[in-house]
Motif scaffolding. Structure first.
Motif, PDB file in Angstrom:
ATOM      1  N   ALA A  56       8.017  24.607 -10.168  1.00  0.00           N
ATOM      2  CA  ALA A  56       7.346  24.036  -8.993  1.00  0.00           C
ATOM      3  C   ALA A  56       7.736  22.572  -8.818  1.00  0.00           C
ATOM      4  O   ALA A  56       7.988  22.094  -7.707  1.00  0.00           O
ATOM      5  CB  ALA A  56       5.833  24.182  -9.144  1.00  0.00           C
ATOM      6  N   GLU A  57       7.805  21.876  -9.953  1.00  0.00           N
ATOM      7  CA  GLU A  57       8.169  20.451  -9.924  1.00  0.00           C
ATOM      8  C   GLU A  57       9.595  20.252  -9.403  1.00  0.00           C
ATOM      9  O   GLU A  57       9.852  19.405  -8.550  1.00  0.00           O
ATOM     10  CB  GLU A  57       8.028  19.889 -11.349  1.00  0.00           C
ATOM     11  CG  GLU A  57       8.322  18.414 -11.478  1.00  0.00           C
ATOM     12  CD  GLU A  57       7.056  17.565 -11.445  1.00  0.00           C
ATOM     13  OE1 GLU A  57       6.033  18.082 -10.965  1.00  0.00           O
ATOM     14  OE2 GLU A  57       7.127  16.411 -11.876  1.00  0.00           O
ATOM     15  N   ARG A  59      11.277  22.272  -7.591  1.00  0.00           N
ATOM     16  CA  ARG A  59      11.324  22.641  -6.168  1.00  0.00           C
ATOM     17  C   ARG A  59      10.942  21.437  -5.301  1.00  0.00           C
ATOM     18  O   ARG A  59      11.581  21.139  -4.298  1.00  0.00           O
ATOM     19  CB  ARG A  59      10.377  23.825  -5.911  1.00  0.00           C
ATOM     20  CG  ARG A  59      10.510  24.453  -4.534  1.00  0.00           C
ATOM     21  CD  ARG A  59       9.834  25.814  -4.476  1.00  0.00           C
ATOM     22  NE  ARG A  59      10.388  26.758  -5.428  1.00  0.00           N
ATOM     23  CZ  ARG A  59      11.530  27.439  -5.262  1.00  0.00           C
ATOM     24  NH1 ARG A  59      12.231  27.254  -4.157  1.00  0.00           N
ATOM     25  NH2 ARG A  59      11.975  28.255  -6.175  1.00  0.00           N
ATOM     26  N   GLN A  60       9.915  20.727  -5.712  1.00  0.00           N
ATOM     27  CA  GLN A  60       9.512  19.496  -5.010  1.00  0.00           C
ATOM     28  C   GLN A  60      10.653  18.478  -4.989  1.00  0.00           C
ATOM     29  O   GLN A  60      10.910  17.821  -3.989  1.00  0.00           O
ATOM     30  CB  GLN A  60       8.305  18.857  -5.722  1.00  0.00           C
ATOM     31  CG  GLN A  60       7.014  19.583  -5.490  1.00  0.00           C
ATOM     32  CD  GLN A  60       6.430  19.236  -4.120  1.00  0.00           C
ATOM     33  OE1 GLN A  60       6.347  18.071  -3.762  1.00  0.00           O
ATOM     34  NE2 GLN A  60       6.095  20.237  -3.344  1.00  0.00           N
ATOM     35  N   MET A  61      11.321  18.348  -6.145  1.00  0.00           N
ATOM     36  CA  MET A  61      12.445  17.402  -6.249  1.00  0.00           C
ATOM     37  C   MET A  61      13.551  17.770  -5.266  1.00  0.00           C
ATOM     38  O   MET A  61      14.151  16.911  -4.633  1.00  0.00           O
ATOM     39  CB  MET A  61      13.026  17.402  -7.675  1.00  0.00           C
ATOM     40  CG  MET A  61      12.104  16.874  -8.741  1.00  0.00           C
ATOM     41  SD  MET A  61      12.932  17.032 -10.352  1.00  0.00           S
ATOM     42  CE  MET A  61      11.524  16.909 -11.447  1.00  0.00           C
ATOM     43  N   CYS A  62      13.798  19.058  -5.155  1.00  0.00           N
ATOM     44  CA  CYS A  62      14.843  19.530  -4.230  1.00  0.00           C
ATOM     45  C   CYS A  62      14.464  19.208  -2.795  1.00  0.00           C
ATOM     46  O   CYS A  62      15.274  18.705  -2.021  1.00  0.00           O
ATOM     47  CB  CYS A  62      15.056  21.034  -4.388  1.00  0.00           C
ATOM     48  SG  CYS A  62      15.876  21.464  -5.927  1.00  0.00           S
ATOM     49  N   GLU A  63      13.214  19.492  -2.452  1.00  0.00           N
ATOM     50  CA  GLU A  63      12.767  19.276  -1.076  1.00  0.00           C
ATOM     51  C   GLU A  63      12.750  17.796  -0.726  1.00  0.00           C
ATOM     52  O   GLU A  63      13.040  17.417   0.409  1.00  0.00           O
ATOM     53  CB  GLU A  63      11.358  19.880  -0.879  1.00  0.00           C
ATOM     54  CG  GLU A  63      11.328  21.398  -0.935  1.00  0.00           C
ATOM     55  CD  GLU A  63      11.969  22.060   0.294  1.00  0.00           C
ATOM     56  OE1 GLU A  63      11.964  21.452   1.373  1.00  0.00           O
ATOM     57  OE2 GLU A  63      12.483  23.179   0.142  1.00  0.00           O
ATOM     58  N   LYS A  64      12.416  16.952  -1.710  1.00  0.00           N
ATOM     59  CA  LYS A  64      12.241  15.525  -1.417  1.00  0.00           C
ATOM     60  C   LYS A  64      13.528  14.734  -1.564  1.00  0.00           C
ATOM     61  O   LYS A  64      13.667  13.674  -0.956  1.00  0.00           O
ATOM     62  CB  LYS A  64      11.172  14.925  -2.340  1.00  0.00           C
ATOM     63  CG  LYS A  64       9.772  15.352  -1.951  1.00  0.00           C
ATOM     64  CD  LYS A  64       8.723  14.528  -2.667  1.00  0.00           C
ATOM     65  CE  LYS A  64       7.334  14.861  -2.130  1.00  0.00           C
ATOM     66  NZ  LYS A  64       6.272  14.309  -2.969  1.00  0.00           N
TER      67      LYS A  64
END
Lengths: 79, 193
Positions: A56-57, A59-64
């Protein structure tokens, strides 16, 4: 825990670098290469124990930051 | 001048200009790291308040990465760094940046970039065209940009990003002064406000 993020240009987005590589392979005599897509691989060392929390973490890094989802898609592998 | 590690703009800032160059070595993607630097939130807030923002070259890349402008700038289709004067068509005069020009007029600004290949999906393109937000196009293809787009405006028309350099066409010694009109128009707007 290690995470590997693979970032590629989305299908339908022209990849001029991949195309240049394809032509170079052809000029070296490698026949039958019908397409080349060039992307990048990002390896992360994570101090997290929980696999799903890590995913989940990341995934956030990828999106941001790690991917620009206007033009790129990403894939996450946790090992 | 605001440093990228600052977290606030000087009081009373009317216009934020994000210049060209190579921020953070263009690592990861052009403009990606700069768009997440401490000053970025202040620039986004400034734009949100209706402040003027101009992004040129790497500055345009930064503004797309901040999502102040839609789309993305990719590697030039020819893969080479290009550096030459480029003829542009003024697509709209409905903005503080372009109101001093005539629609359809040809202006010449230098281009100097490796990643100026503008990409946006079909829906975004339709929207940009429908809302008259394409500011400049290249007269001839230079870098593979979709619809030869060189510069675009935000929805409120106060944010402009473009790859060519109007600031390098403001003195006869530059070889042309076509960029002056853009800056004069901006100054007039700010003074009038």
């Amino acid at each position: 825990m290690k995470a590997t993020v693979t970032v590629m240009l989305k299908n339908g987005v022209l990849d001029p670098q991949g195309e240049a590589v394809r032509r170079a392979l052809g000029s070296l005599g490698f026949e039958g290469v019908e397409g080349v897509r060039q992307g990048k691989v990002i390896e992360l060392d994570l101090g997290l124990a929980d696999r799903s929390a890590a995913e989940a973490e990341v995934r956030q890094m990828c999106e941001k930051l790690l991917a620009n989802t206007v033009i790129e898609s990403y894939r996450i592998e946790i090992a | 001048m605001a440093w990228h590690k600052d977290d606030a703009l000087p009081r009373g800032t009317d216009l934020v200009a994000v210049p060209g160059g190579f921020s953070f070595g263009d690592y990861l993607r052009c403009g990606a790291i700069a768009a997440r630097s401490p000053i970025a939130a202040a620039v986004v807030a400034h734009a949100g308040r209706g402040g003027y923002v101009l992004g040129v070259c790497n500055g345009f890349q930064v503004l797309t990465e901040m999502e102040l402008l839609p789309g993305a700038l990719m590697r030039n289709a020819g893969l080479k760094f290009i550096c030459h004067p480029a003829a542009l068509r003024v697509e709209t005069t409905d903005s503080p940046f372009t109101e001093g020009y005539h629609k359809g007029e040809t202006v010449t600004f230098p281009v100097a970039h490796h990643d100026g290949n503008y990409f946006a999906d079909d829906e975004t393109l339709r929207r940009l065209r429908g809302e008259d937000r394409v500011a400049f196009t290249y007269r001839d293809p230079v870098n593979g940009s979709v619809e030869d787009i060189a510069g675009i405006l935000s929805e409120n028309r106060r944010v402009l990003g473009l790859m060519p350099h109007p600031e390098r066409a403001v003195d006869p010694a530059h070889g042309g002064t076509d960029g002056l009109t853009l800056f004069r128009g901006l100054v007039d707007q700010v003074v009038a406000a």
